[in-house]
Design a protein around this motif. Structure first.
Motif, PDB file in Angstrom:
ATOM      1  N   UNK A 296       0.814  -1.221   0.000  1.00 52.52           N
ATOM      2  CA  UNK A 296       0.000   0.000   0.000  1.00 52.52           C
ATOM      3  C   UNK A 296       0.843   1.264   0.000  1.00 52.52           C
ATOM      4  N   UNK A 297       0.282   2.302  -0.616  1.00 46.00           N
ATOM      5  CA  UNK A 297       0.720   3.671  -0.424  1.00 46.00           C
ATOM      6  C   UNK A 297      -0.355   4.309   0.435  1.00 46.00           C
ATOM      7  N   UNK A 298      -0.006   4.696   1.647  1.00 47.24           N
ATOM      8  CA  UNK A 298      -0.916   5.344   2.576  1.00 47.24           C
ATOM      9  C   UNK A 298      -0.598   6.834   2.574  1.00 47.24           C
ATOM     10  N   UNK A 299      -1.627   7.670   2.457  1.00 41.40           N
ATOM     11  CA  UNK A 299      -1.424   9.106   2.351  1.00 41.40           C
ATOM     12  C   UNK A 299      -2.228   9.790   3.443  1.00 41.40           C
ATOM     13  N   UNK A 300      -1.583  10.699   4.188  1.00 35.27           N
ATOM     14  CA  UNK A 300      -2.310  11.402   5.244  1.00 35.27           C
ATOM     15  C   UNK A 300      -1.932  12.874   5.291  1.00 35.27           C
ATOM     16  N   UNK A 301      -2.866  13.654   5.798  1.00 34.80           N
ATOM     17  CA  UNK A 301      -2.698  15.083   5.997  1.00 34.80           C
ATOM     18  C   UNK A 301      -3.934  15.611   6.698  1.00 34.80           C
ATOM     19  N   UNK A 302      -3.847  16.812   7.214  1.00 30.19           N
ATOM     20  CA  UNK A 302      -4.967  17.463   7.898  1.00 30.19           C
ATOM     21  C   UNK A 302      -5.401  18.691   7.114  1.00 30.19           C
ATOM     22  N   UNK A 303      -6.679  19.037   7.194  1.00 28.95           N
ATOM     23  CA  UNK A 303      -7.179  20.243   6.534  1.00 28.95           C
ATOM     24  C   UNK A 303      -6.969  20.183   5.043  1.00 28.95           C
ATOM     25  N   UNK A 304      -6.327  21.220   4.493  1.00 32.61           N
ATOM     26  CA  UNK A 304      -6.048  21.242   3.062  1.00 32.61           C
ATOM     27  C   UNK A 304      -5.159  20.086   2.638  1.00 32.61           C
ATOM     28  N   UNK A 305      -4.278  19.658   3.522  1.00 33.56           N
ATOM     29  CA  UNK A 305      -3.410  18.521   3.205  1.00 33.56           C
ATOM     30  C   UNK A 305      -4.197  17.208   3.192  1.00 33.56           C
ATOM     31  N   UNK A 306      -5.304  17.144   3.933  1.00 38.37           N
ATOM     32  CA  UNK A 306      -6.199  15.980   3.836  1.00 38.37           C
ATOM     33  C   UNK A 306      -6.817  15.953   2.446  1.00 38.37           C
ATOM     34  N   UNK A 307      -7.202  17.126   1.946  1.00 35.60           N
ATOM     35  CA  UNK A 307      -7.735  17.198   0.586  1.00 35.60           C
ATOM     36  C   UNK A 307      -6.683  16.753  -0.427  1.00 35.60           C
ATOM     37  N   UNK A 308      -5.432  17.108  -0.188  1.00 35.80           N
ATOM     38  CA  UNK A 308      -4.356  16.636  -1.066  1.00 35.80           C
ATOM     39  C   UNK A 308      -4.230  15.117  -1.004  1.00 35.80           C
ATOM     40  N   UNK A 309      -4.381  14.540   0.184  1.00 32.39           N
ATOM     41  CA  UNK A 309      -4.344  13.074   0.315  1.00 32.39           C
ATOM     42  C   UNK A 309      -5.450  12.437  -0.514  1.00 32.39           C
ATOM     43  N   UNK A 310      -6.667  13.015  -0.451  1.00 32.42           N
ATOM     44  CA  UNK A 310      -7.766  12.510  -1.272  1.00 32.42           C
ATOM     45  C   UNK A 310      -7.424  12.615  -2.756  1.00 32.42           C
ATOM     46  N   UNK A 311      -6.864  13.751  -3.139  1.00 30.20           N
ATOM     47  CA  UNK A 311      -6.531  14.011  -4.540  1.00 30.20           C
ATOM     48  C   UNK A 311      -5.532  12.968  -5.047  1.00 30.20           C
ATOM     49  N   UNK A 312      -4.473  12.721  -4.286  1.00 38.74           N
ATOM     50  CA  UNK A 312      -3.451  11.760  -4.679  1.00 38.74           C
ATOM     51  C   UNK A 312      -4.065  10.368  -4.815  1.00 38.74           C
ATOM     52  N   UNK A 313      -4.849   9.958  -3.836  1.00 39.10           N
ATOM     53  CA  UNK A 313      -5.486   8.635  -3.901  1.00 39.10           C
ATOM     54  C   UNK A 313      -6.423   8.554  -5.102  1.00 39.10           C
ATOM     55  N   UNK A 314      -7.161   9.614  -5.350  1.00 34.37           N
ATOM     56  CA  UNK A 314      -8.052   9.618  -6.502  1.00 34.37           C
ATOM     57  C   UNK A 314      -7.311   9.448  -7.818  1.00 34.37           C
ATOM     58  N   UNK A 315      -6.170  10.107  -7.943  1.00 39.06           N
ATOM     59  CA  UNK A 315      -5.382  10.014  -9.175  1.00 39.06           C
ATOM     60  C   UNK A 315      -4.789   8.619  -9.364  1.00 39.06           C
ATOM     61  N   UNK A 316      -4.386   7.976  -8.269  1.00 45.08           N
ATOM     62  CA  UNK A 316      -3.701   6.685  -8.396  1.00 45.08           C
ATOM     63  C   UNK A 316      -4.623   5.476  -8.302  1.00 45.08           C
ATOM     64  N   UNK A 317      -5.740   5.606  -7.620  1.00 46.84           N
ATOM     65  CA  UNK A 317      -6.729   4.515  -7.641  1.00 46.84           C
ATOM     66  C   UNK A 317      -7.515   4.595  -8.948  1.00 46.84           C
ATOM     67  N   UNK A 318      -7.917   5.807  -9.311  1.00 50.86           N
ATOM     68  CA  UNK A 318      -8.653   6.003 -10.560  1.00 50.86           C
ATOM     69  C   UNK A 318      -7.708   5.977 -11.748  1.00 50.86           C
ATOM     70  N   UNK A 319      -7.325   7.151 -12.171  1.00 49.44           N
ATOM     71  CA  UNK A 319      -6.348   7.274 -13.253  1.00 49.44           C
ATOM     72  C   UNK A 319      -5.810   8.695 -13.221  1.00 49.44           C
ATOM     73  N   UNK A 320      -4.588   8.850 -13.674  1.00 57.17           N
ATOM     74  CA  UNK A 320      -4.033  10.190 -13.841  1.00 57.17           C
ATOM     75  C   UNK A 320      -4.129  10.574 -15.312  1.00 57.17           C
ATOM     76  N   UNK A 321      -3.315   9.922 -16.156  1.00 59.54           N
ATOM     77  CA  UNK A 321      -3.358  10.190 -17.594  1.00 59.54           C
ATOM     78  C   UNK A 321      -3.630   8.940 -18.426  1.00 59.54           C
TER      79      UNK A 321
END
Length: 189
Positions: free
Chosen positions: A43-68
Motif C-alpha cells: 500500500x501507499x498510505x497518504x495522510x494530511x490534515x485540513x487542506x493537506x487531507x484534501x491533497x491526500x484525497x486528490x493523490x489517492x483519486x489520481x492513483x486509484x482512478x487514473x491520472x493520464x
C-alpha cells in the motif's frame, strides 16, 4: 499591480524556488519507493490534515482512478477518508493517533507512507510517521521550508521553500502531480 497578479507572482516565485532547490534526487527516490511498493501489491498510505487531507484525497483519486492513462487501480489509501475510524478513534483515544492507528491496520514492510504537513509539526502526522518507521515502511514527507519535526522521521523530504501555507500547498500540488504522472508511467511500462 492587481491583488490577483501580486498573488500569482508570489506563487510563481515559490514554484521557481522549488525548481532552484532542485528536488530531483528526492523526487526520484520517492517515485522509486512508491513504484516498488505498488508493484509488489503493497500500500501507499497518504495522510494530511485540513487542506493537506484534501491533497491526500486528490493523490489517492489520481492513483486509484487514473491520472493520464487507462490502467488497473493501485493500492492507495487516503487515511483521512474513513470518517468512522477518524471519529471513533478520535473520540475514544484522541485525534493525535488517528492516522497512526490506520498505518498499523493497513501498512507493513514494503509499504509507503506519504505524510503531508505544511508545518511539519502536526501531531497526528508525526505519530503516523513514527508508526510507519516501526513497521519498516518508507516515509515520504511533503512539508514547508524547514520540514519541521517531521524531517528526521522522513526517509525522503519534499519541502517547499516557503512558510506560507497556501503557497506550500500550491507547491505540493505541482510535486504530487509530477509524482503521480511518473509513478503511473513506470507502472504501466
Amino acid at each position: 499591480m492587481s491583488a490577483l497578479n501580486h498573488y500569482l507572482n508570489r506563487s510563481a516565485a515559490a514554484l521557481a524556488a522549488i525548481a532552484e532547490r532542485d528536488l530531483s534526487d528526492e523526487m526520484e527516490r520517492a517515485i522509486a519507493a512508491i513504484v516498488s511498493a505498488l508493484s509488489q501489491g503493497k500500500a501507499l498510505l497518504v495522510c494530511g490534515n485540513g487542506g493537506s487531507a484534501s491533497d491526500a484525497f486528490h493523490i489517492a483519486g489520481e492513483l486509484v482512478g487514473r491520472f493520464l492513462r487507462e490502467r488497473k487501480a493501485y493500492n492507495v489509501i487516503a487515511l483521512p477518508a474513513n470518517a468512522a475510524v477518524l471519529t471513533a478513534w478520535g473520540n475514544d483515544y484522541g485525534f493525535d493517533t488517528v492516522f497512526a492507528r490506520q498505518v498499523e491496520a493497513h501498512g507493513g514492510p514494503g509499504a509507503v507512507l506519504l505524510a503531508i504537513s505544511t508545518s511539519g509539526n502536526s501531531p497526528s502526522i508525526l505519530a503516523a510517521a513514527e508508526q510507519a518507521r516501526e513497521m519498516d515502511m518508507a516515509v515520504i514527507a511533503m512539508t514547508g521550508d524547514t520540514g519541521g519535526r517531521l524531517k528526521p522521521l522522513a526517509d525522503i523530504l519534499l519541502n517547499v521553500p516557503s512558510a506560507e501555507t497556501p503557497i506550500i500547498q500550491q507547491g505540493h500540488l505541482c510535486l504530487y502531480h509530477h509524482l503521480c504522472e511518473v509513478v503511473e508511467a513506470r507502472l504501466c511500462g
